[in-house]
Scaffold this motif. Structure first.
Motif, PDB file in Angstrom:
ATOM      1  N   SER A 235      28.328  76.262  66.907  1.00  0.00           N
ATOM      2  CA  SER A 235      28.482  76.931  65.613  1.00  0.00           C
ATOM      3  C   SER A 235      29.557  76.214  64.816  1.00  0.00           C
ATOM      4  O   SER A 235      30.565  75.779  65.362  1.00  0.00           O
ATOM      5  CB  SER A 235      28.851  78.411  65.802  1.00  0.00           C
ATOM      6  N   ALA A 236      29.320  76.071  63.523  1.00  0.00           N
ATOM      7  CA  ALA A 236      30.254  75.342  62.671  1.00  0.00           C
ATOM      8  C   ALA A 236      31.581  76.086  62.575  1.00  0.00           C
ATOM      9  O   ALA A 236      31.620  77.312  62.553  1.00  0.00           O
ATOM     10  CB  ALA A 236      29.643  75.158  61.284  1.00  0.00           C
ATOM     11  N   ARG A 237      32.665  75.346  62.521  1.00  0.00           N
ATOM     12  CA  ARG A 237      33.972  75.949  62.387  1.00  0.00           C
ATOM     13  C   ARG A 237      34.504  75.678  60.983  1.00  0.00           C
ATOM     14  O   ARG A 237      34.094  74.751  60.295  1.00  0.00           O
ATOM     15  CB  ARG A 237      34.939  75.408  63.430  1.00  0.00           C
ATOM     16  N   ARG A 238      35.482  76.503  60.587  1.00  0.00           N
ATOM     17  CA  ARG A 238      36.127  76.317  59.291  1.00  0.00           C
ATOM     18  C   ARG A 238      37.617  76.586  59.428  1.00  0.00           C
ATOM     19  O   ARG A 238      38.045  77.391  60.262  1.00  0.00           O
ATOM     20  CB  ARG A 238      35.517  77.254  58.237  1.00  0.00           C
ATOM     21  N   THR A 239      38.395  75.872  58.634  1.00  0.00           N
ATOM     22  CA  THR A 239      39.838  76.046  58.661  1.00  0.00           C
ATOM     23  C   THR A 239      40.201  77.422  58.122  1.00  0.00           C
ATOM     24  O   THR A 239      39.762  77.812  57.043  1.00  0.00           O
ATOM     25  CB  THR A 239      40.517  74.959  57.818  1.00  0.00           C
ATOM     26  N   LEU A 240      40.984  78.170  58.887  1.00  0.00           N
ATOM     27  CA  LEU A 240      41.380  79.513  58.471  1.00  0.00           C
ATOM     28  C   LEU A 240      42.664  79.894  59.191  1.00  0.00           C
ATOM     29  O   LEU A 240      42.714  79.900  60.417  1.00  0.00           O
ATOM     30  CB  LEU A 240      40.283  80.527  58.785  1.00  0.00           C
ATOM     31  N   ALA A 241      43.706  80.186  58.425  1.00  0.00           N
ATOM     32  CA  ALA A 241      44.981  80.615  58.994  1.00  0.00           C
ATOM     33  C   ALA A 241      45.103  82.123  58.851  1.00  0.00           C
ATOM     34  O   ALA A 241      45.251  82.634  57.741  1.00  0.00           O
ATOM     35  CB  ALA A 241      46.144  79.921  58.290  1.00  0.00           C
ATOM     36  N   VAL A 242      45.012  82.837  59.965  1.00  0.00           N
ATOM     37  CA  VAL A 242      45.163  84.287  59.971  1.00  0.00           C
ATOM     38  C   VAL A 242      45.983  84.684  61.200  1.00  0.00           C
ATOM     39  O   VAL A 242      45.888  84.051  62.248  1.00  0.00           O
ATOM     40  CB  VAL A 242      43.802  85.021  60.001  1.00  0.00           C
ATOM     41  N   PRO A 243      46.797  85.723  61.097  1.00  0.00           N
ATOM     42  CA  PRO A 243      47.560  86.188  62.265  1.00  0.00           C
ATOM     43  C   PRO A 243      46.635  86.774  63.327  1.00  0.00           C
ATOM     44  O   PRO A 243      45.693  87.502  63.011  1.00  0.00           O
ATOM     45  CB  PRO A 243      48.484  87.263  61.676  1.00  0.00           C
ATOM     46  N   VAL A 244      46.908  86.440  64.575  1.00  0.00           N
ATOM     47  CA  VAL A 244      46.138  86.983  65.695  1.00  0.00           C
ATOM     48  C   VAL A 244      47.095  87.463  66.778  1.00  0.00           C
ATOM     49  O   VAL A 244      48.238  86.997  66.870  1.00  0.00           O
ATOM     50  CB  VAL A 244      45.170  85.931  66.291  1.00  0.00           C
ATOM     51  N   ARG A 245      46.607  88.417  67.567  1.00  0.00           N
ATOM     52  CA  ARG A 245      47.350  88.876  68.730  1.00  0.00           C
ATOM     53  C   ARG A 245      46.608  88.406  69.976  1.00  0.00           C
ATOM     54  O   ARG A 245      45.410  88.633  70.113  1.00  0.00           O
ATOM     55  CB  ARG A 245      47.487  90.394  68.715  1.00  0.00           C
ATOM     56  N   VAL A 246      47.348  87.762  70.868  1.00  0.00           N
ATOM     57  CA  VAL A 246      46.762  87.168  72.071  1.00  0.00           C
ATOM     58  C   VAL A 246      47.397  87.827  73.285  1.00  0.00           C
ATOM     59  O   VAL A 246      48.625  87.813  73.446  1.00  0.00           O
ATOM     60  CB  VAL A 246      47.000  85.647  72.100  1.00  0.00           C
ATOM     61  N   GLN A 247      46.559  88.402  74.147  1.00  0.00           N
ATOM     62  CA  GLN A 247      47.070  89.083  75.343  1.00  0.00           C
ATOM     63  C   GLN A 247      46.295  88.622  76.568  1.00  0.00           C
ATOM     64  O   GLN A 247      45.084  88.838  76.662  1.00  0.00           O
ATOM     65  CB  GLN A 247      46.942  90.591  75.184  1.00  0.00           C
ATOM     66  N   PRO A 248      46.957  87.963  77.525  1.00  0.00           N
ATOM     67  CA  PRO A 248      46.282  87.597  78.768  1.00  0.00           C
ATOM     68  C   PRO A 248      45.858  88.835  79.543  1.00  0.00           C
ATOM     69  O   PRO A 248      46.480  89.892  79.446  1.00  0.00           O
ATOM     70  CB  PRO A 248      47.349  86.803  79.535  1.00  0.00           C
ATOM     71  N   GLU A 249      44.794  88.680  80.304  1.00  0.00           N
ATOM     72  CA  GLU A 249      44.328  89.804  81.126  1.00  0.00           C
ATOM     73  C   GLU A 249      45.394  90.211  82.141  1.00  0.00           C
ATOM     74  O   GLU A 249      46.123  89.370  82.671  1.00  0.00           O
ATOM     75  CB  GLU A 249      43.039  89.413  81.859  1.00  0.00           C
ATOM     76  N   ARG A 250      45.511  91.482  82.356  1.00  0.00           N
ATOM     77  CA  ARG A 250      46.425  92.069  83.338  1.00  0.00           C
ATOM     78  C   ARG A 250      47.903  91.843  82.984  1.00  0.00           C
ATOM     79  O   ARG A 250      48.779  91.952  83.832  1.00  0.00           O
ATOM     80  CB  ARG A 250      46.125  91.549  84.750  1.00  0.00           C
ATOM     81  N   ILE A 251      48.191  91.497  81.728  1.00  0.00           N
ATOM     82  CA  ILE A 251      49.567  91.392  81.255  1.00  0.00           C
ATOM     83  C   ILE A 251      49.696  92.306  80.041  1.00  0.00           C
ATOM     84  O   ILE A 251      48.928  92.185  79.088  1.00  0.00           O
ATOM     85  CB  ILE A 251      49.925  89.937  80.884  1.00  0.00           C
ATOM     86  N   PRO A 252      50.646  93.251  80.033  1.00  0.00           N
ATOM     87  CA  PRO A 252      50.702  94.263  78.967  1.00  0.00           C
ATOM     88  C   PRO A 252      51.275  93.758  77.642  1.00  0.00           C
ATOM     89  O   PRO A 252      51.186  94.458  76.642  1.00  0.00           O
ATOM     90  CB  PRO A 252      51.600  95.348  79.559  1.00  0.00           C
ATOM     91  N   TRP A 253      51.886  92.557  77.615  1.00  0.00           N
ATOM     92  CA  TRP A 253      52.541  92.089  76.395  1.00  0.00           C
ATOM     93  C   TRP A 253      51.664  91.064  75.680  1.00  0.00           C
ATOM     94  O   TRP A 253      51.126  90.137  76.306  1.00  0.00           O
ATOM     95  CB  TRP A 253      53.890  91.455  76.731  1.00  0.00           C
ATOM     96  N   PHE A 254      51.552  91.240  74.382  1.00  0.00           N
ATOM     97  CA  PHE A 254      50.749  90.294  73.596  1.00  0.00           C
ATOM     98  C   PHE A 254      51.663  89.317  72.862  1.00  0.00           C
ATOM     99  O   PHE A 254      52.870  89.547  72.704  1.00  0.00           O
ATOM    100  CB  PHE A 254      49.854  91.025  72.590  1.00  0.00           C
ATOM    101  N   GLU A 255      51.079  88.230  72.418  1.00  0.00           N
ATOM    102  CA  GLU A 255      51.785  87.228  71.623  1.00  0.00           C
ATOM    103  C   GLU A 255      51.244  87.244  70.205  1.00  0.00           C
ATOM    104  O   GLU A 255      50.026  87.315  70.006  1.00  0.00           O
ATOM    105  CB  GLU A 255      51.589  85.832  72.217  1.00  0.00           C
ATOM    106  N   GLU A 256      52.136  87.173  69.224  1.00  0.00           N
ATOM    107  CA  GLU A 256      51.716  87.018  67.844  1.00  0.00           C
ATOM    108  C   GLU A 256      51.607  85.526  67.543  1.00  0.00           C
ATOM    109  O   GLU A 256      52.574  84.778  67.689  1.00  0.00           O
ATOM    110  CB  GLU A 256      52.723  87.662  66.889  1.00  0.00           C
TER     111      GLU A 256
END
Length: 240
Positions: free
Chosen positions: A152-173
């Motif tokens: 699938s084609a990708r496009r440049t886009l800057a948006v804030p995301v929250r990333v949380q590894p499985e089985r870890i309660p803390w997310f990263e911004e």
């Protein structure tokens, strides 16, 4: 002599800076001092270290909702704003040598002494250089000779995301760099490895590039070090 590649123009516009710290993202509202095709000089309330990456929005309109374009930029210099203003006035005085400019410069110096500006907490003039985006035919590593293999084609886009590894309660911004219907690439200051499973969510559902709500289970497929930085570019594909 000005060694900049692109001509700069004095332009005062509202701007928003967004950057990532070990404790999450920070945002500062500021104003530009001058602008060129390759970068921008911004007046800020706090210093920024050389080499730090930020996402810059300008002109920034606080009355609008999220979704305003954000440009990836790198700090190339940081100095006290007063010294930068003095240097700019000195250059202009040398270039013009007019009586009007000399009188204006003298009045500025007199005003600085009169109000005791040296006792006021310093603000800073921070120079940012815009980061070049990889070519649309690249594979994410800025290799323009390798064909795109994504389904699938990708496009440049800057948006804030929250990333949380499985089985870890803390997310990263973090901040997304580009997205497609089946994956995205984000810049991170944490360590991830190919095969890791992550839960991805978007801070603003209205501007989310993926359809649906809540968290999206994803798998890390590539981790690329960012040159001259401790950050990593992490590419993931949706596992759902």
């Amino acid at each position: 002599m000005d060694s900049r590649q692109h001509r700069r123009v004095r332009l005062r516009l509202p701007a928003r800076l967004r950057w990532t710290t070990p404790f999450g993202q920070k945002i500062e509202l500021a104003n530009t001092l001058d602008v060129s095709r390759g970068g921008v000089l911004v007046s800020t309330k706090e210093p920024h270290s050389k080499g730090v990456m930020v996402w810059l929005t300008f002109p920034y309109d606080a009355s609008l909702s999220d979704g305003q374009p954000e440009i990836l930029a790198r700090v190339v210099r940081c100095a006290e704003a007063l010294e930068v203003i003095r240097a700019a006035n000195a250059r202009q005085k040398v270039q013009t040598g007019s009586a009007v400019e000399l009188e204006r410069s003298a009045k500025l110096a007199q005003l600085i002494r009169a109000i005791g500006i040296f006792d006021v907490p310093a603000t800073f003039a921070v120079g940012f250089q815009f980061e070049e985006q990889p070519h649309s035919a690249s594979n994410g590593n800025a290799n323009r000779h390798e064909p795109e293999r994504r389904g699938s084609a990708r496009r440049t886009l800057a948006v804030p995301v929250r990333v949380q590894p499985e089985r870890i309660p803390w997310f990263e911004e973090a901040m997304a760099m580009d997205v497609s219907a089946k994956g995205l690439r984000f810049r991170s200051h944490r360590e991830y490895a190919p095969g890791d499973h992550l839960k991805i969510s978007f801070q603003n559902g209205a501007s989310a590039p993926w359809h649906g709500a809540g968290e999206f289970l994803s798998k890390v497929v590539r981790v690329t070090p960012v040159p001259a930085s401790v950050a990593l570019d992490v590419s993931v594909c949706r596992a759902e």
